[in-house]
Design an enzyme around this catalytic site. Structure first.
Site, mmCIF file in Angstrom:
data_model
loop_
_atom_site.group_PDB
_atom_site.id
_atom_site.type_symbol
_atom_site.label_atom_id
_atom_site.label_comp_id
_atom_site.label_asym_id
_atom_site.label_seq_id
_atom_site.Cartn_x
_atom_site.Cartn_y
_atom_site.Cartn_z
ATOM 1 N N HIS A 105 -0.793 -0.386 11.004
ATOM 2 C CA HIS A 105 -1.498 -0.674 9.758
ATOM 3 C C HIS A 105 -2.899 -1.227 9.989
ATOM 4 O O HIS A 105 -3.510 -1.775 9.056
ATOM 5 C CB HIS A 105 -0.693 -1.651 8.896
ATOM 6 C CG HIS A 105 -0.490 -1.169 7.499
ATOM 7 N ND1 HIS A 105 -1.309 -1.528 6.460
ATOM 8 C CD2 HIS A 105 0.406 -0.317 6.971
ATOM 9 C CE1 HIS A 105 -0.911 -0.951 5.343
ATOM 10 N NE2 HIS A 105 0.131 -0.207 5.631
ATOM 11 N N ASP A 169 0.836 -9.487 0.756
ATOM 12 C CA ASP A 169 1.088 -8.704 -0.453
ATOM 13 C C ASP A 169 1.978 -7.501 -0.148
ATOM 14 O O ASP A 169 2.713 -7.033 -1.017
ATOM 15 C CB ASP A 169 -0.228 -8.212 -1.058
ATOM 16 C CG ASP A 169 -1.002 -9.335 -1.730
ATOM 17 O OD1 ASP A 169 -0.369 -10.328 -2.136
ATOM 18 O OD2 ASP A 169 -2.233 -9.225 -1.845
ATOM 19 N N GLU A 288 -3.364 -15.136 -7.548
ATOM 20 C CA GLU A 288 -4.395 -14.218 -7.079
ATOM 21 C C GLU A 288 -5.237 -13.800 -8.285
ATOM 22 O O GLU A 288 -4.955 -14.194 -9.419
ATOM 23 C CB GLU A 288 -3.799 -12.986 -6.382
ATOM 24 C CG GLU A 288 -3.206 -13.276 -5.019
ATOM 25 C CD GLU A 288 -2.906 -12.015 -4.206
ATOM 26 O OE1 GLU A 288 -3.294 -10.900 -4.646
ATOM 27 O OE2 GLU A 288 -2.277 -12.144 -3.137
#
EC number: 1.5.99.12
Length: 534
Positions: A105, A169, A288
């Protein structure tokens, strides 16, 4: 949040099979002979040089750059990692760098080892029985292999009624990957990043030594590895603090057309309470924020997966009525257990919070979801985008930490400036963090102010030939910050100039970083894709 090639001379297939069996091979396509100690390694796993293995390790989630390794190791035990790194250190003239790939990633090849050896860490977990995740008997911590993904850590922890306090997240990242960066989400204002919630680790250093470390034991390695971008060793086990797990989350969003009100309310929700010793906060469990630029307002609101069609229509109409070029939304949760009394208390507490905020009247929205479903919310977006062929596209993301004193300037110059009139695909996220919840002795670099904002511009390049435009847009944003004197720090970025890395860390932290590199990886073997020492 963890947060990623080969060739042969004639006889490629035969040599590949020989390596897998642990017998000597002729060499690589550059004419470099395999070191005898590598060819003779007694590995439980497999060292592969076939094109299927190397091609899979030559790309990453960023989908912007690629680099083939010489080989890919699929370890079956941590002993394989010790054997590889020990051989690398004991072999004069060893020519291969080594990278540890979790779920691939990285964004710009940070987990690549061009012409070197990539270690597929997922193989370590695949070979383990039972899985390498264990919750302590007293429920104080969970031990997780560095190759384990956070979604599995969540599931194993919930089975024992506990959960880690700080998250990403996106949960399909490895423990070792995110801890090598920092690991942040909306819980970080009160619990710090994931690296602030690690109690102990097992790390295999660049010397090939397995070392257990903590704040009390081998503390210099512990601090260096956390946020250390894979430069000092590979995390094979992390002991992570947990807390009793809530059952549900009251998930809310508040809408704003004024940035000053938006940021002030975010800071109100995330500020330590007076007299709380810096560790006592208000009731919100997660905070957030999102920014929506008018050009793509309706689409981006719908893509959150939170707002109904009717909600989207109302917000779009609001922006039109107020001639707002940007719309802002605070996203927050208040976690609770299943008891009816707890739900009633949440209603009361939420009403109390709402009374202190300055969002647009009538534009507070809420949902009630299972705690685990909230934490895993991004996975649903991944599934949907995969079906549309829009997940494996270039991701020229720009992640930054911006000092609180300059976030309004960033809003004016970027959200209301550079991004206006552009086609945006992907979320724009901004939320405050408290520096007091970070350990400055660790390698992760943050701005000097007590409060700074995480800014994540998560662009996707879905239109033909759009990547170059988005990359230039990112450069414009960074130039704007530089010219405006905004003392930002990049996050999850790769710098290609030594002076940029020195600036990133600051002189004192950079000198310490180099000192630790010389101590734990003096041959500069590890994580060459970061372009720090290679």
């Amino acid at each position: 949040m963890a947060v990623v090639y080969y060739l042969l001379l004639a006889g490629l297939i035969a040599c590949s099979h020989a390596l897998a069996a642990g017998t000597p091979a002729l060499g690589d396509d550059r004419g470099r002979p395999w070191p005898a100690s590598l060819a003779a390694l007694a590995l439980d796993g497999k060292l592969r040089t076939d094109s299927n293995a190397t091609a899979a390790a030559s790309t990453d989630f960023g989908n912007i750059t690629s680099a083939l390794p010489a080989a890919v190791l699929y370890p079956s035990s941590t002993g394989d990692l010790v054997a590889l790194l020990s051989a690398a250190n004991s072999t004069p003239g060893w020519p291969y760098t080594i990278a540890f790939r979790g779920r691939g990633h990285s964004l710009m090849g940070q987990a690549f080892a061009p012409g070197g050896v990539v270690v597929n860490m997922a193989s370590l977990g695949d070979a383990a029985a039972p899985p390498r995740i264990n919750v302590s008997a007293d429920g104080r911590y969970v031990d997780a292999g560095g190759e384990q993904v956070w979604i599995d850590v969540l599931r194993a922890s919930l089975a024992r009624g506990v959960a880690p306090r700080s998250w990403n997240d996106y949960l399909y990242l490895t423990v070792g990957g995110t801890l090598s960066n920092a690991g942040i989400s909306g819980q970080a204002f009160r619990h710090g990043p994931q690296i602030s919630n690690v109690l102990e680790m097992d790390v295999i250093t660049g010397h090939g030594e397995m070392v257990t470390c903590s704040k009390q034991l081998n503390a210099d390695l512990f601090d260096a590895v956390l946020g250390g971008l894979g430069q000092f060793g590979v995390i094979t086990r992390a002991r992570i603090a947990v807390e009793p797990a809530p059952a549900r989350a009251r998930w809310v969003r508040f809408v704003y057309t004024d940035f000053a009100a938006f940021s002030a309310d975010q800071e109100r929700l995330t500020a330590p309470r007076p007299g709380g010793g810096g560790a006592s906060f208000g009731p919100m469990s997660y905070v957030e924020g999102s920014v929506f630029v008018n050009q793509s307002l309706a689409t981006d609101l719908a893509n959150t997966g939170f707002f109904t069609d009717a909600d989207v229509a109302r917000i779009v109409a609001l922006a039109g009525e107020r001639n707002a070029t940007t719309v802002y939304s605070i996203e927050a949760t208040l976690n609770y257990d299943n008891a009816t009394a707890a739900a009633a208390a949440v209603d009361q507490e939420l009403a109390s919070v709402l009374g202190t905020l300055s969002y647009v009247e009538g534009f507070a929205f809420q949902r009630d979801v299972a705690y685990a479903a909230f934490l895993d919310r991004v996975h649903g977006e991944e599934v949907a985008l995969n079906k549309l062929g829009l997940w494996r596209v270039p991701h020229p993301w720009l992640n930054m930490f911006v000092p609180r004193s300059r976030i309004a300037d960033f809003d004016r110059g970027v959200f209301k400036g550079i991004l206006q009139g552009t086609d945006i695909v992907g979320p724009l996220i901004v939320y405050p963090l408290n520096k007091s919840m970070w350990d400055d002795g660790m390698s992760a670099a943050t701005p000097s102010e007590d409060v700074f904002y995480a800014v994540s511009l998560l662009f996707s390049s879905v239109a033909p030939n759009d990547l170059a435009r988005l990359q230039e847009q990112n450069r414009r944003i960074l130039r704007f910050c530089d010219l405006a004197g905004i003392q930002y720090k990049t996050y999850l970025a790769r710098h290609t100039d030594r002076s940029d890395w020195v600036r990133h860390f600051g002189a004192a932290k950079w000198n310490r970083f180099v000192e630790m590199k010389n101590k734990y990886d003096p041959k500069r073997l590890l994580s060459p894709g970061q372009d720090i020492f290679n």
